[in-house]
Scaffold this motif. Structure first.
Motif, PDB file in Angstrom:
ATOM      1  N   TRP A 133       0.856  -1.200   0.119  1.00 42.52           N
ATOM      2  CA  TRP A 133      -0.184  -0.001   0.023  1.00 42.52           C
ATOM      3  C   TRP A 133       1.042   1.308  -0.026  1.00 42.52           C
ATOM      4  CZ3 TRP A 133      -0.524   3.723   4.251  1.00 42.52           C
ATOM      5  CH2 TRP A 133      -1.465   4.688   3.856  1.00 42.52           C
ATOM      6  N   ALA A 134       0.499   2.173  -0.646  1.00 39.42           N
ATOM      7  CA  ALA A 134       0.901   3.847  -0.732  1.00 39.42           C
ATOM      8  C   ALA A 134       2.264   3.430  -1.463  1.00 39.42           C
ATOM      9  CB  ALA A 134       1.109   4.193   0.538  1.00 39.42           C
ATOM     10  N   THR A 135       2.795   2.854  -2.219  1.00 37.98           N
ATOM     11  CA  THR A 135       3.818   2.755  -3.150  1.00 37.98           C
ATOM     12  C   THR A 135       3.589   2.420  -4.441  1.00 37.98           C
ATOM     13  OG1 THR A 135       4.505   0.353  -2.828  1.00 37.98           O
ATOM     14  CG2 THR A 135       5.165   1.871  -0.892  1.00 37.98           C
ATOM     15  N   ASP A 136       4.417   2.599  -5.404  1.00 37.86           N
ATOM     16  CA  ASP A 136       4.461   1.978  -6.748  1.00 37.86           C
ATOM     17  C   ASP A 136       5.264   0.929  -7.115  1.00 37.86           C
ATOM     18  OD1 ASP A 136       2.713   4.251  -7.226  1.00 37.86           O
ATOM     19  OD2 ASP A 136       4.447   5.660  -7.604  1.00 37.86           O
ATOM     20  N   GLU A 137       5.639   0.390  -5.860  1.00 33.06           N
ATOM     21  CA  GLU A 137       6.726  -0.906  -6.090  1.00 33.06           C
ATOM     22  C   GLU A 137       5.932  -1.980  -6.131  1.00 33.06           C
ATOM     23  OE1 GLU A 137      10.633  -2.509  -3.705  1.00 33.06           O
ATOM     24  OE2 GLU A 137       8.895  -1.434  -2.575  1.00 33.06           O
ATOM     25  N   TRP A 138       6.362  -2.910  -6.956  1.00 34.87           N
ATOM     26  CA  TRP A 138       5.557  -4.017  -7.184  1.00 34.87           C
ATOM     27  C   TRP A 138       6.553  -5.357  -6.686  1.00 34.87           C
ATOM     28  CZ3 TRP A 138       0.910  -6.077  -8.851  1.00 34.87           C
ATOM     29  CH2 TRP A 138      -0.191  -4.832  -9.014  1.00 34.87           C
ATOM     30  N   LEU A 139       6.411  -5.952  -5.774  1.00 38.61           N
ATOM     31  CA  LEU A 139       7.136  -7.203  -5.007  1.00 38.61           C
ATOM     32  C   LEU A 139       6.940  -8.709  -5.660  1.00 38.61           C
ATOM     33  CD1 LEU A 139       7.021  -5.791  -1.631  1.00 38.61           C
ATOM     34  CD2 LEU A 139       8.914  -5.341  -3.453  1.00 38.61           C
ATOM     35  N   THR A 140       7.998  -9.499  -5.596  1.00 37.64           N
ATOM     36  CA  THR A 140       7.922 -10.983  -5.633  1.00 37.64           C
ATOM     37  C   THR A 140       8.319 -11.645  -4.668  1.00 37.64           C
ATOM     38  OG1 THR A 140       8.257 -10.312  -8.316  1.00 37.64           O
ATOM     39  CG2 THR A 140       8.471 -12.773  -7.370  1.00 37.64           C
ATOM     40  N   SER A 141       7.122 -12.061  -3.858  1.00 35.03           N
ATOM     41  CA  SER A 141       7.463 -12.978  -2.744  1.00 35.03           C
ATOM     42  C   SER A 141       7.146 -14.617  -3.014  1.00 35.03           C
ATOM     43  CB  SER A 141       6.362 -12.619  -1.723  1.00 35.03           C
ATOM     44  OG  SER A 141       6.530 -11.284  -1.180  1.00 35.03           O
ATOM     45  N   ARG A 142       8.423 -15.154  -3.140  1.00 33.08           N
ATOM     46  CA  ARG A 142       8.561 -16.587  -3.502  1.00 33.08           C
ATOM     47  C   ARG A 142       7.812 -17.427  -2.145  1.00 33.08           C
ATOM     48  NH1 ARG A 142      12.876 -19.179  -7.631  1.00 33.08           N
ATOM     49  NH2 ARG A 142      12.516 -21.198  -7.079  1.00 33.08           N
ATOM     50  N   ALA A 143       7.217 -18.286  -2.598  1.00 31.57           N
ATOM     51  CA  ALA A 143       6.991 -19.195  -1.423  1.00 31.57           C
ATOM     52  C   ALA A 143       8.150 -20.272  -1.136  1.00 31.57           C
ATOM     53  CB  ALA A 143       5.758 -20.288  -1.912  1.00 31.57           C
ATOM     54  N   VAL A 144       8.183 -20.473   0.352  1.00 26.38           N
ATOM     55  CA  VAL A 144       9.128 -21.108   0.703  1.00 26.38           C
ATOM     56  C   VAL A 144       9.111 -22.695   0.202  1.00 26.38           C
ATOM     57  CG1 VAL A 144      10.324 -22.178   2.828  1.00 26.38           C
ATOM     58  CG2 VAL A 144       9.462 -20.008   2.810  1.00 26.38           C
ATOM     59  N   GLU A 145      10.254 -22.955  -0.589  1.00 25.34           N
ATOM     60  CA  GLU A 145      10.113 -24.158  -1.336  1.00 25.34           C
ATOM     61  C   GLU A 145      10.063 -25.342  -0.218  1.00 25.34           C
ATOM     62  OE1 GLU A 145      12.989 -26.291  -4.105  1.00 25.34           O
ATOM     63  OE2 GLU A 145      12.352 -24.526  -5.025  1.00 25.34           O
ATOM     64  N   GLU A 146       9.231 -26.197  -0.594  1.00 22.45           N
ATOM     65  CA  GLU A 146       9.284 -27.606   0.217  1.00 22.45           C
ATOM     66  C   GLU A 146       8.335 -28.535  -0.670  1.00 22.45           C
ATOM     67  OE1 GLU A 146       6.344 -27.450   3.591  1.00 22.45           O
ATOM     68  OE2 GLU A 146       6.160 -25.270   3.193  1.00 22.45           O
ATOM     69  N   PRO A 147       8.018 -29.687  -0.365  1.00 20.73           N
ATOM     70  CA  PRO A 147       7.426 -30.693  -1.204  1.00 20.73           C
ATOM     71  C   PRO A 147       6.202 -30.300  -1.366  1.00 20.73           C
ATOM     72  CG  PRO A 147       8.711 -31.945   0.029  1.00 20.73           C
ATOM     73  CD  PRO A 147       8.977 -30.312   0.818  1.00 20.73           C
ATOM     74  N   VAL A 148       5.159 -29.671  -0.632  1.00 21.59           N
ATOM     75  CA  VAL A 148       3.942 -29.363  -0.727  1.00 21.59           C
ATOM     76  C   VAL A 148       3.781 -28.167  -1.923  1.00 21.59           C
ATOM     77  CG1 VAL A 148       1.679 -27.960   0.307  1.00 21.59           C
ATOM     78  CG2 VAL A 148       3.221 -29.797   1.572  1.00 21.59           C
ATOM     79  N   ILE A 149       4.747 -27.501  -1.933  1.00 23.27           N
ATOM     80  CA  ILE A 149       4.804 -26.221  -2.990  1.00 23.27           C
ATOM     81  C   ILE A 149       5.325 -26.656  -4.445  1.00 23.27           C
ATOM     82  CG2 ILE A 149       5.757 -23.990  -3.581  1.00 23.27           C
ATOM     83  CD1 ILE A 149       3.657 -23.846  -1.261  1.00 23.27           C
ATOM     84  N   LEU A 150       6.131 -27.548  -4.211  1.00 22.28           N
ATOM     85  CA  LEU A 150       6.601 -28.289  -5.608  1.00 22.28           C
ATOM     86  C   LEU A 150       5.383 -28.987  -6.150  1.00 22.28           C
ATOM     87  CD1 LEU A 150      10.089 -29.305  -4.764  1.00 22.28           C
ATOM     88  CD2 LEU A 150       9.511 -27.366  -5.988  1.00 22.28           C
ATOM     89  N   ALA A 151       4.590 -29.726  -5.321  1.00 23.52           N
ATOM     90  CA  ALA A 151       3.325 -30.433  -6.065  1.00 23.52           C
ATOM     91  C   ALA A 151       2.426 -29.509  -6.467  1.00 23.52           C
ATOM     92  CB  ALA A 151       2.912 -31.179  -4.680  1.00 23.52           C
ATOM     93  N   LEU A 152       2.084 -28.292  -5.677  1.00 22.76           N
ATOM     94  CA  LEU A 152       1.134 -27.312  -6.288  1.00 22.76           C
ATOM     95  C   LEU A 152       1.496 -26.865  -7.477  1.00 22.76           C
ATOM     96  CD1 LEU A 152      -1.291 -25.224  -5.972  1.00 22.76           C
ATOM     97  CD2 LEU A 152       0.297 -23.875  -4.456  1.00 22.76           C
ATOM     98  N   ALA A 153       2.666 -26.443  -7.729  1.00 22.42           N
ATOM     99  CA  ALA A 153       3.348 -25.821  -8.855  1.00 22.42           C
ATOM    100  C   ALA A 153       3.206 -26.990 -10.084  1.00 22.42           C
ATOM    101  CB  ALA A 153       4.701 -25.391  -8.612  1.00 22.42           C
ATOM    102  N   GLU A 154       3.700 -28.110  -9.922  1.00 25.37           N
ATOM    103  CA  GLU A 154       3.410 -29.126 -10.740  1.00 25.37           C
ATOM    104  C   GLU A 154       1.895 -29.433 -11.233  1.00 25.37           C
ATOM    105  OE1 GLU A 154       5.446 -33.291 -11.110  1.00 25.37           O
ATOM    106  OE2 GLU A 154       4.354 -33.406  -9.510  1.00 25.37           O
ATOM    107  N   ALA A 155       1.180 -29.294 -10.329  1.00 22.45           N
ATOM    108  CA  ALA A 155      -0.193 -29.403 -10.776  1.00 22.45           C
ATOM    109  C   ALA A 155      -0.740 -28.521 -11.663  1.00 22.45           C
ATOM    110  CB  ALA A 155      -1.115 -29.559  -9.396  1.00 22.45           C
ATOM    111  N   VAL A 156      -0.401 -27.085 -11.374  1.00 27.42           N
ATOM    112  CA  VAL A 156      -0.827 -25.939 -12.232  1.00 27.42           C
ATOM    113  C   VAL A 156      -0.059 -26.007 -13.449  1.00 27.42           C
ATOM    114  CG1 VAL A 156      -0.790 -23.363 -12.200  1.00 27.42           C
ATOM    115  CG2 VAL A 156      -1.410 -24.554 -10.202  1.00 27.42           C
TER     116      VAL A 156
END
Length: 231
Positions: free
Chosen positions: A45-68
């Motif tokens: 909020w109140a900035t023009d900055e766009w951020l990229t927040s990477r999900a902490v990598e773990e098997p659950v996240i890898l499985a989610l990314a694989e499905a998508v």
């Protein structure tokens, strides 16, 4: 205490005709990358900055990314792109300009995201249910979009191809309405509900994102679709 994340992938993606908040243009979004990572793309909020927040990598996240990514690759020939997790944890994936949407699995618990504003720190998209309504929300403002009308009726704008339909919540959601009105007393209110069932809105006078409440599920829409077979 943080709830450990869990992802359950459907054996086969299911075409989705239920409620869905379209991800248009340059707006905060969850997305996968071709390398198998998941991230939140957002602007504080109140900035023009766009951020990229990477999900902490773990098997659950890898499985989610694989499905998508498997679905994106099958339907478009490319890996990576935006997706949505609704308030029931259902992972919903849009397919390019075709307008198709698919349910690929269910997410539970609290994925963690790296916070680029301070090295070595993380955040989740959850917060204590004892948090007072109106507390500033300094995390990604990502979720399903809803409206509270002047007469305190909650509606969802459902878009299918070139048609739009307003879906009205038939239940009396007194807890949510009361919390919204404690922050914005008059007029219609746009708000979102994220993957943890947290309602958020933007408050006057400067339209800062704020926490409203956790949903009372007994006063909310029913979960769409019956259980399906998971891998």
């Amino acid at each position: 205490m943080k709830r450990k994340p869990l992802f359950r992938r459907l054996e086969n993606p299911v075409p989705w005709g239920g409620r869905y908040g379209r991800i248009p243009g340059k707006t905060p979004v969850l997305r996968t990358r071709a390398d198998g990572s998941v991230e939140a793309y957002w602007n504080p909020w109140a900035t023009d900055e766009w951020l990229t927040s990477r999900a902490v990598e773990e098997p659950v996240i890898l499985a989610l990314a694989e499905a998508v990514n498997d679905l994106k690759l099958e339907k478009t020939g490319n890996r990576g792109g935006g997706f949505l997790i609704n308030e029931f944890g259902q992972v919903l994936v849009p397919i390019g300009p075709s307008g198709e949407r698919f349910w690929v699995g269910d997410m539970e618990g609290c994925p963690e995201f790296l916070d680029p504003r301070e090295d070595g720190t993380t955040f989740t998209l959850d917060i204590s249910s004892t948090t007072p309504p109106g507390t500033p929300w300094d995390r990604p403002y990502i979720g399903m979009k809803f409206n509270l009308s002047d007469d305190d009726v909650i509606r969802f704008r459902h878009s299918v191809e070139d048609m739009q339909q307003m879906i009205t919540l038939q239940k009396k959601s007194s807890n949510l309405v009361s919390a919204l009105r404690s922050v914005r007393r008059f007029g219609s209110i746009r708000f979102i509900v994220n993957l943890h069932g947290i309602a958020l809105t933007k408050a006057e006078p400067d339209w800062q994102p704020v926490y409203i409440c956790h949903l009372d599920r007994s006063e909310w829409f029913e979960k769409e679709f019956s259980p399906h077979k998971f891998l």
